[in-house]
Write a protein that holds these residues in place. Sequence first.
Motif, PDB file in Angstrom:
ATOM      1  N   UNK A  29      91.634  -8.052  38.844  1.00  0.00           N
ATOM      2  CA  UNK A  29      92.140  -8.593  40.115  1.00  0.00           C
ATOM      3  C   UNK A  29      93.451  -7.969  40.591  1.00  0.00           C
ATOM      4  N   UNK A  30      94.431  -7.697  39.690  1.00  0.00           N
ATOM      5  CA  UNK A  30      95.697  -7.139  40.196  1.00  0.00           C
ATOM      6  C   UNK A  30      95.520  -5.854  40.991  1.00  0.00           C
ATOM      7  N   UNK A  31      94.523  -5.041  40.636  1.00  0.00           N
ATOM      8  CA  UNK A  31      94.322  -3.791  41.380  1.00  0.00           C
ATOM      9  C   UNK A  31      93.957  -4.082  42.828  1.00  0.00           C
ATOM     10  N   UNK A  32      93.122  -5.061  43.002  1.00  0.00           N
ATOM     11  CA  UNK A  32      92.705  -5.432  44.369  1.00  0.00           C
ATOM     12  C   UNK A  32      93.881  -6.016  45.136  1.00  0.00           C
ATOM     13  N   UNK A  33      94.636  -6.891  44.467  1.00  0.00           N
ATOM     14  CA  UNK A  33      95.750  -7.575  45.141  1.00  0.00           C
ATOM     15  C   UNK A  33      96.827  -6.609  45.626  1.00  0.00           C
ATOM     16  N   UNK A  34      96.937  -5.461  44.964  1.00  0.00           N
ATOM     17  CA  UNK A  34      97.992  -4.513  45.370  1.00  0.00           C
ATOM     18  C   UNK A  34      97.678  -3.843  46.693  1.00  0.00           C
ATOM     19  N   UNK A  35      96.406  -3.833  47.058  1.00  0.00           N
ATOM     20  CA  UNK A  35      96.011  -3.110  48.271  1.00  0.00           C
ATOM     21  C   UNK A  35      95.522  -4.035  49.377  1.00  0.00           C
ATOM     22  N   UNK A  36      94.817  -5.097  48.976  1.00  0.00           N
ATOM     23  CA  UNK A  36      94.073  -5.885  49.956  1.00  0.00           C
ATOM     24  C   UNK A  36      94.656  -7.286  50.116  1.00  0.00           C
ATOM     25  N   UNK A  37      94.656  -7.766  51.360  1.00  0.00           N
ATOM     26  CA  UNK A  37      95.149  -9.115  51.623  1.00  0.00           C
ATOM     27  C   UNK A  37      94.109 -10.172  51.303  1.00  0.00           C
ATOM     28  N   UNK A  38      92.848  -9.814  51.531  1.00  0.00           N
ATOM     29  CA  UNK A  38      91.742 -10.749  51.280  1.00  0.00           C
ATOM     30  C   UNK A  38      90.571  -9.953  50.719  1.00  0.00           C
ATOM     31  N   UNK A  39      89.651 -10.664  50.084  1.00  0.00           N
ATOM     32  CA  UNK A  39      88.414  -9.998  49.669  1.00  0.00           C
ATOM     33  C   UNK A  39      87.273 -10.995  49.721  1.00  0.00           C
TER      34      UNK A  39
END
Length: 354
Positions: A29-39
Amino acid sequence: MPPPETLTITQPDDWHLHLRDGEMLRRVLPWTCRQFGRAIVMPNLANPVVASADAVRYRNEILDAIPRGVDFQPLMTLYLTENTDPDDVRTAFEEHIAVAVKLYPAGATTLSDAGVRDLGKIYPVLEVLAETGMPLLVHGEVVDPDVDIFDREAVFIDRKLIPIRERFPELRIVLEHVTTRDGIAWVRDCERHTAATITPHHLVINRNAMFKGGLRPHYYCLPVAKREAHRLALREAATSGDPRFFLGTDSAPHPDSAKESACGCAGIFNAPNAMAVVAQVFEEEKALDRLEKFTSLNGPAFYRLPVNAARLTLQRHETPAPPPGKIDTAKGSLTVFDPGAPLYWSIEGGFPGR
Ligand code: NCD
Ligand code: ZN
């Protein structure tokens, strides 16, 4: 004109993501959170997220795993089965528990066994979706073993999507991880209420990548990558600015032991370098001015959500990043998507190794 050294855009969202649960969720999850506001979080867990109560539980687990101080919003989906209760779907949407419903044809992909065999059985749910405007997210592949695996998306469009579109003209449909020019053409043919997500990897690899010098399990995902002409059609659609196409990474982590096997799992883990890969593609297509549409504007418009207030800065380096490595998890190593060509982009703050 040389490309800019930095590019600041509205913070992107990922409109198709597999986060898994437990330790794997906390690792990825941290990888996604660094780039994206929502998923948009896919519901194909070992115990699939079929009902609104499951979505509430899963959302809480994800919220718990978000690194402290990071602003990230998981958008939940329900896994459609032949027993899905239309009233529960309506409640999930009206009470903002889930934003969409995912249709997996049974047997089409990872953990899809609980999916739908007979589309007729889900018509009552589709009626609720058409009435409320809640989108139907479709894994668009037939499962008929007589159909060649490279034709499964095109055949699904002919046999399933065209009839559904005709029967439910108000239904809002996203053809997930579109991989063919047939899929792109179908989305464009539908006058309204139709969109598609496109993955970073399908913009970069064609089917040869799976067989280059030997069998390459880390390039195997579903829908499987197609011939070069299809990849070029996807690149054209993604970089065109057309509001019907937006980014869905389909980042789908499987430990290496499950990929590098006599019967390897389908799924490419690209969360760490998703935005770098997409920026590279847009630079190559001379379309950096349209990157924000694909990653940050088109998706919210389709989902009828506001765009993110935050912004993301991408940096263009003089030298390429080292090839991506592996991440350790409790289930062993996890290989990150290697686009096979230099990546000059990173997000501000950089990735490990940058
Ligand atoms: C996904 C997964 O592993 O959950 N795999 C994949 O190859 N894309 C499922 C899916 O989206 O089909
Ligand atoms: Zn997926």
